[in-house]
Structures are given as structure tokens and as C-alpha cells.
Design a protein around this motif. Sequence first.
Motif, PDB file in Angstrom:
ATOM      1  N   VAL A   1       0.863  -1.181   0.000  1.00  0.00           N
ATOM      2  CA  VAL A   1       0.000   0.000   0.000  1.00  0.00           C
ATOM      3  C   VAL A   1       0.898   1.229   0.000  1.00  0.00           C
ATOM      4  O   VAL A   1       1.942   1.233   0.661  1.00  0.00           O
ATOM      5  CB  VAL A   1      -0.931   0.052   1.237  1.00  0.00           C
TER       6      VAL A   1
ATOM      7  N   GLY B   1      -3.838  -6.583  -3.492  1.00  0.00           N
ATOM      8  CA  GLY B   1      -4.248  -5.216  -3.803  1.00  0.00           C
ATOM      9  C   GLY B   1      -5.727  -5.060  -4.063  1.00  0.00           C
ATOM     10  O   GLY B   1      -6.372  -4.135  -3.548  1.00  0.00           O
TER      11      GLY B   1
ATOM     12  N   GLN C   1      -0.633   1.615  -9.986  1.00  0.00           N
ATOM     13  CA  GLN C   1      -1.776   0.940 -10.580  1.00  0.00           C
ATOM     14  C   GLN C   1      -1.338  -0.350 -11.268  1.00  0.00           C
ATOM     15  O   GLN C   1      -1.979  -1.400 -11.122  1.00  0.00           O
ATOM     16  CB  GLN C   1      -2.474   1.871 -11.575  1.00  0.00           C
TER      17      GLN C   1
ATOM     18  N   HIS D   1     -13.775   8.090  -4.681  1.00  0.00           N
ATOM     19  CA  HIS D   1     -12.713   7.809  -3.695  1.00  0.00           C
ATOM     20  C   HIS D   1     -12.160   9.089  -3.069  1.00  0.00           C
ATOM     21  O   HIS D   1     -10.970   9.202  -2.790  1.00  0.00           O
ATOM     22  CB  HIS D   1     -11.576   6.989  -4.326  1.00  0.00           C
TER      23      HIS D   1
ATOM     24  N   ILE E   1      -8.380  -2.766  -1.937  1.00  0.00           N
ATOM     25  CA  ILE E   1      -9.197  -1.735  -2.581  1.00  0.00           C
ATOM     26  C   ILE E   1     -10.671  -1.947  -2.259  1.00  0.00           C
ATOM     27  O   ILE E   1     -11.395  -0.995  -1.919  1.00  0.00           O
ATOM     28  CB  ILE E   1      -8.964  -1.737  -4.111  1.00  0.00           C
TER      29      ILE E   1
ATOM     30  N   ASN F   1      -7.437   2.500  -7.804  1.00  0.00           N
ATOM     31  CA  ASN F   1      -6.554   2.271  -6.662  1.00  0.00           C
ATOM     32  C   ASN F   1      -6.242   3.539  -5.874  1.00  0.00           C
ATOM     33  O   ASN F   1      -5.522   3.484  -4.885  1.00  0.00           O
ATOM     34  CB  ASN F   1      -5.239   1.640  -7.125  1.00  0.00           C
TER      35      ASN F   1
ATOM     36  N   PRO G   1      -2.782  -0.178  -3.832  1.00  0.00           N
ATOM     37  CA  PRO G   1      -3.672   0.935  -3.486  1.00  0.00           C
ATOM     38  C   PRO G   1      -2.872   2.147  -3.012  1.00  0.00           C
ATOM     39  O   PRO G   1      -1.834   2.005  -2.365  1.00  0.00           O
ATOM     40  CB  PRO G   1      -4.520   0.371  -2.344  1.00  0.00           C
TER      41      PRO G   1
END
Length: 394
Positions: A117, A343, A135, A369, A347, A158, A140
Motif C-alpha cells: 500500500v 491489492g 496501478q 474515492h 481496494i 486504486n 492501493p
Amino acid sequence: MNFARRSTLILGIATAVALGTAGCSGGLLGGGGSDDTGSTSGGESGPIKLGMVIPISGSSAPTGEYMKNGATMAVDEINKDGGVNGRQLELLVEDEACDAQQSVAAANKVVSNGAVVSVGGYCSGATLPEIPIFQKAGIPMIIPAANSQDLVNQNAKNVFLINGTGKQQSSAALKFMKKQGYKTVAIVDDNTSYSKDINTETKKQIEEDGSIDVVLSTSVTAGESDYSAVVRDIMQAKPDLVYWTGYYQEGGLIINQLTKAGFQGDIMVADGSVDASLVKIAGGADGVYATMTQTPDTIKGAEDWIANYKDKFGSAPGPYSTQSYDAVRLAAEAIKKAGSTDGDAIIKALEGIDGFQMFSGPLKFTPEHTLSSGGFVILQVKDGKFVLADDLAS
């Protein structure tokens, strides 16, 4: 070169670099390898590595230090409490110096060193080219500070912003301008993604509202020491308010030079200029306003956290230390809920977060987001320090 073309070029270069490195045998260490989609999988043992690409050198280094310290506090607290899913956290910090080219190298380094992350991101112009790299690696990005609308416009699944967006900051700026009764405003940016985004959006919202005239909207070149040309333009335009949307190095110089030129109007800066360095560079900035998400000393109930920070690092916390602290906590929460460091699973967990308590309040992401509420307030410099002037609640 205009910004749209420059952003496309930077993202193209970053994508090419990511494609060129992600296939190497050392490309996704610690996160296990990658499947055909580029997402990390497996490797559910050893420390869980969080990447943090922030400015450690250059004019924004003081803010980078605050961010690193805030993140370190969270890592240490979580590890002391047993870690996440039985594993300890490890913070991988790399320097992007608010430079797009350097940020590409830094992002690739944390990917190759096994980050699952990303919890960094201060300068939007440096964070933007990191997106295709993370990505492609299926990592993320929880971004604690960078907030240009250009980051949101990438529509990258992400990417998650836990700072208010440039659009939300512009809305806060306009609300305060109207409350103060300003009739004319000059808006000045430094031609970076973050800064120009706020200039453009603020000007757009002001013109749509119709109650204030934008008598000057212009850009300067970051890194210079003489801003007499823009000072002259401001003095000729005679605005009630100057809104500087860039970073504190240039902002401090412009304030200093405006003061020496005898400017009588008010001055307001955007969140990239909220730092003690602005006051020092300006030679004093009492009375200057700022649009800002709350800093540690303006957050009710943060006294114990501030004391712990001081005990650990020997100095007071600064801007984006609390957001970086929360970025790590949020990453840990998402990994815990995902039950793995995959990942895509992280997410999905982030998208399902509802009510996770942060310094900014309970968290629930919008479909883009971003935060549902930007949380911007108005600070003002008094006796050399930024203090809360208006919470914009009414």
C-alpha cells in the motif's frame, strides 16, 4: 507547454517506466509476485510494507518530515499492539522532492522493495505520475495530502484521497470571501498541478457566483526569488484580497514583497503554504488567512496526540502529520478487513469503509474515492502562528 499536454507526457513516461520495471524479477518483492493483471498476491508472511513517497529534500522537506513522523507514530503504535493479521508493519520512505521525475524513480523503488500500500503523496505534480506505476503493480494509494482534481480525474480505482480536494478548497475559499464582503480578488498560482487547479476552480466558482470580480488571475514560476513583476500587477489591479494557491517558499517571498510594496488589501494562501516556514520567509505574516484542513493544534481533543508526538520527535507536529498518521491507520484497517495484502482485496475493503474514525471525522469514501466533506477551515497567522479563524460552519 500547457498543463494538459505536460500531464499527459508525464503520465506517459511514468507508464512506460512502470511497464518496463514491473516485469523484472525484483519488481514486486515481499508482496509475493504478480498475476496477469499486475495485482499482487500471495507472500502472506514477514512484515507488511507500506510505501511513503514524500518530499525529504527541497523546499517542501519540512512538511515531508511531519508526514514521515506522523506515519511512523501510527506504525509504531500498531506494531506495539500486535500488528495487522499477526504481522508487523514496515514503513518504506522515499524522497520525491516535489519533482515528477524523481517521484517516478521513488515510486518504482518502493514497488520493487515490496510495498503493498502507498501512504504518501504531498505535491500533486509529483504524485500524479506515480499513479500508473502503483496501478500497474496493483498497489492501493491512500493519499494524505496531495489533492489536485487532476488526481481524481484519472479515475484510477486504486487511488483514495483523505485530504479535501482542490474543488472543495475552492468552495471554502469562496464562502469565506463572501462572508468577508470582498468585492475584488486576485488569484496567483505557481503553475503546478495542485496550485493551478485551485486557481482555475476558484475563478470558475467566483464567476458562476457573480458577487465578486476576479481582477487578476495569473501564474508565476516556482523557484525564483524575485516576484516583482506579479507584485506590480497586483498593485495595479488593487484587489481587496490576494489568494496565493502555491507552496510556502514562493508564497513567503510574494507576501514579503507585497508588504514592502505597500499593499493594503488582505492576503490568503492555500493549504500548500500553511507552514511555519511561510512566516519566516515572509519576514512576518500576521493577518494572513489560509484555507486549510485542520492542523494538529486546531483539532479539538488532539492534545494527548500532540504530546506523544513531541515526546517521540522532540518537536511539535506540523501540517499533514495527522493525515499521514491516519493514512497508515486506514491502510492497516483495510488490510485487516481484506484478510490479506492482495491489492484488489484491499481496494474493495477501502471502498467498504464506513465510519472509520479519523482526525477529520468518520470516513466514508464517495464513488470517486474522495472525502464526502472536504473539512476545510480558515486559519489566520497571529503572533507568527496559524490559528483557527473561522470553521465555516455557518
